[in-house]
Design a protein around this motif. Structure first.
Motif, short mmCIF file in Angstrom:
data_model
loop_
_atom_site.label_atom_id
_atom_site.label_comp_id
_atom_site.label_asym_id
_atom_site.label_seq_id
_atom_site.Cartn_x
_atom_site.Cartn_y
_atom_site.Cartn_z
N LYS A 185 0.89 -1.28 0.16
CA LYS A 185 -0.15 -0.10 0.03
C LYS A 185 0.87 1.18 -0.12
CE LYS A 185 -3.94 -2.04 2.30
NZ LYS A 185 -4.83 -2.04 3.70
N SER A 186 1.99 1.31 0.60
CA SER A 186 2.76 2.39 0.77
C SER A 186 3.31 2.67 -0.64
CB SER A 186 4.05 2.03 1.69
OG SER A 186 4.85 3.07 1.69
N TRP A 187 3.92 1.58 -1.33
CA TRP A 187 4.24 1.69 -2.65
C TRP A 187 3.48 2.08 -3.78
CZ3 TRP A 187 6.72 -4.08 -3.43
CH2 TRP A 187 7.93 -4.08 -2.51
N SER A 220 16.25 0.48 -2.49
CA SER A 220 17.00 -0.03 -1.36
C SER A 220 18.68 -0.54 -1.58
CB SER A 220 15.98 -1.36 -0.45
OG SER A 220 15.96 -2.31 -1.37
N GLY A 221 19.02 0.09 -2.62
CA GLY A 221 20.41 0.04 -2.72
C GLY A 221 20.70 -1.15 -4.00
N LYS A 222 19.60 -1.29 -4.72
CA LYS A 222 19.56 -2.25 -5.79
C LYS A 222 19.54 -1.52 -7.03
CE LYS A 222 17.30 -6.15 -3.54
NZ LYS A 222 16.48 -7.29 -3.58
N GLY A 223 19.21 -0.08 -6.94
CA GLY A 223 19.30 0.66 -8.35
C GLY A 223 19.11 2.16 -7.83
N MET A 224 19.12 2.98 -8.93
CA MET A 224 19.19 4.37 -8.72
C MET A 224 17.91 4.88 -8.08
SD MET A 224 21.39 5.21 -12.01
CE MET A 224 21.13 7.05 -11.69
N SER A 225 17.84 5.99 -7.49
CA SER A 225 16.53 6.63 -7.03
C SER A 225 16.01 7.52 -8.19
CB SER A 225 16.75 7.57 -5.79
OG SER A 225 17.53 8.67 -6.26
N GLU A 280 -5.23 -2.62 -11.78
CA GLU A 280 -4.28 -2.36 -12.28
C GLU A 280 -2.68 -2.15 -11.66
OE1 GLU A 280 -6.07 0.60 -15.89
OE2 GLU A 280 -6.01 1.36 -13.99
N ARG A 281 -3.05 -1.71 -10.55
CA ARG A 281 -1.70 -1.45 -9.65
C ARG A 281 -1.30 -2.88 -9.23
NH1 ARG A 281 -4.67 2.62 -5.73
NH2 ARG A 281 -5.00 4.32 -7.28
N ILE A 282 -1.91 -3.77 -9.04
CA ILE A 282 -1.52 -5.17 -8.87
C ILE A 282 -0.86 -5.89 -10.06
CG2 ILE A 282 -2.27 -7.60 -8.32
CD1 ILE A 282 -2.30 -5.93 -5.81
N GLU A 283 -1.30 -5.56 -11.31
CA GLU A 283 -0.65 -5.92 -12.32
C GLU A 283 0.74 -5.18 -12.75
OE1 GLU A 283 -2.06 -5.88 -17.16
OE2 GLU A 283 -3.47 -5.73 -15.80
N ILE A 284 0.68 -4.17 -12.47
CA ILE A 284 1.85 -3.41 -12.52
C ILE A 284 3.16 -3.84 -11.65
CG2 ILE A 284 2.87 -1.22 -12.25
CD1 ILE A 284 0.55 0.34 -12.92
N VAL A 285 2.74 -4.16 -10.67
CA VAL A 285 3.60 -4.85 -9.30
C VAL A 285 3.96 -6.31 -9.74
CG1 VAL A 285 3.89 -5.68 -7.08
CG2 VAL A 285 2.71 -3.48 -7.53
N GLU A 286 3.00 -6.99 -10.26
CA GLU A 286 3.37 -8.41 -10.85
C GLU A 286 4.15 -8.34 -11.98
OE1 GLU A 286 -0.49 -10.58 -9.35
OE2 GLU A 286 -0.50 -9.90 -11.24
N TYR A 287 3.99 -7.48 -12.72
CA TYR A 287 4.91 -7.39 -13.91
C TYR A 287 6.31 -6.88 -13.59
CZ TYR A 287 6.89 -5.57 -18.27
OH TYR A 287 7.86 -5.40 -19.57
N CYS A 288 6.27 -5.94 -12.70
CA CYS A 288 7.91 -5.47 -12.38
C CYS A 288 8.39 -6.65 -11.71
CB CYS A 288 7.61 -4.37 -11.32
SG CYS A 288 7.02 -2.75 -12.36
N LYS A 336 7.94 -9.75 -12.00
CA LYS A 336 8.44 -11.02 -13.00
C LYS A 336 9.67 -10.51 -13.75
CE LYS A 336 6.16 -13.70 -16.75
NZ LYS A 336 4.95 -13.93 -17.36
N HIS A 337 9.60 -9.27 -14.14
CA HIS A 337 10.71 -8.96 -15.27
C HIS A 337 11.86 -8.22 -14.49
CE1 HIS A 337 7.00 -9.36 -17.89
NE2 HIS A 337 8.03 -9.87 -18.61
N GLN A 338 11.76 -8.39 -13.05
CA GLN A 338 12.94 -7.39 -12.52
C GLN A 338 13.03 -6.21 -12.89
OE1 GLN A 338 16.35 -9.99 -12.93
NE2 GLN A 338 15.45 -11.71 -11.32
N LYS A 339 11.95 -5.56 -12.78
CA LYS A 339 11.79 -3.93 -13.29
C LYS A 339 11.62 -3.22 -12.00
CE LYS A 339 12.52 -4.60 -17.60
NZ LYS A 339 13.50 -4.24 -18.30
N ASN A 340 12.07 -1.91 -11.92
CA ASN A 340 11.69 -0.93 -10.79
C ASN A 340 10.76 0.06 -11.32
OD1 ASN A 340 11.42 1.02 -9.10
ND2 ASN A 340 13.79 1.31 -8.75
N TYR A 341 9.43 -0.01 -10.90
CA TYR A 341 8.37 0.89 -11.54
C TYR A 341 8.81 2.27 -11.15
CZ TYR A 341 5.95 1.15 -7.21
OH TYR A 341 5.33 1.42 -5.90
#
Length: 61
Positions: free
Chosen positions: A13-15, A28-33, A46-54, A56-61
């Motif tokens: 929910k915070s994200w 948290s240290g795994k990428g740039m801000s 849609e938010r759940i779908e976005i999180v699942e996609y990110c 699954k594909h190791q993406k930072n939304y």
């Protein structure tokens, strides 16, 4: 939630809150801000779908 190793619903929910408010999210240290760009309103589903996609594909939304 355990499937994606998210510690609690409050973390998710915070994200989502930060994403929809376009505030800055710092990794948290795994990428740039980066600041979120202005976007449209999304549904909860849609938010759940976005999180699942990110995850699954190791993406930072």
């Amino acid at each position: 939630m355990a499937k994606y190793e998210i510690s609690s619903t409050s973390v998710l929910k915070s994200w989502v809150k930060k994403y929809t408010s376009h505030s800055e999210i710092k990794d948290s240290g795994k990428g740039m801000s980066q600041a979120m760009t202005e976007g449209r309103k999304t549904t909860f589903e849609e938010r759940i779908e976005i999180v699942e996609y990110c995850l699954k594909h190791q993406k930072n939304y």
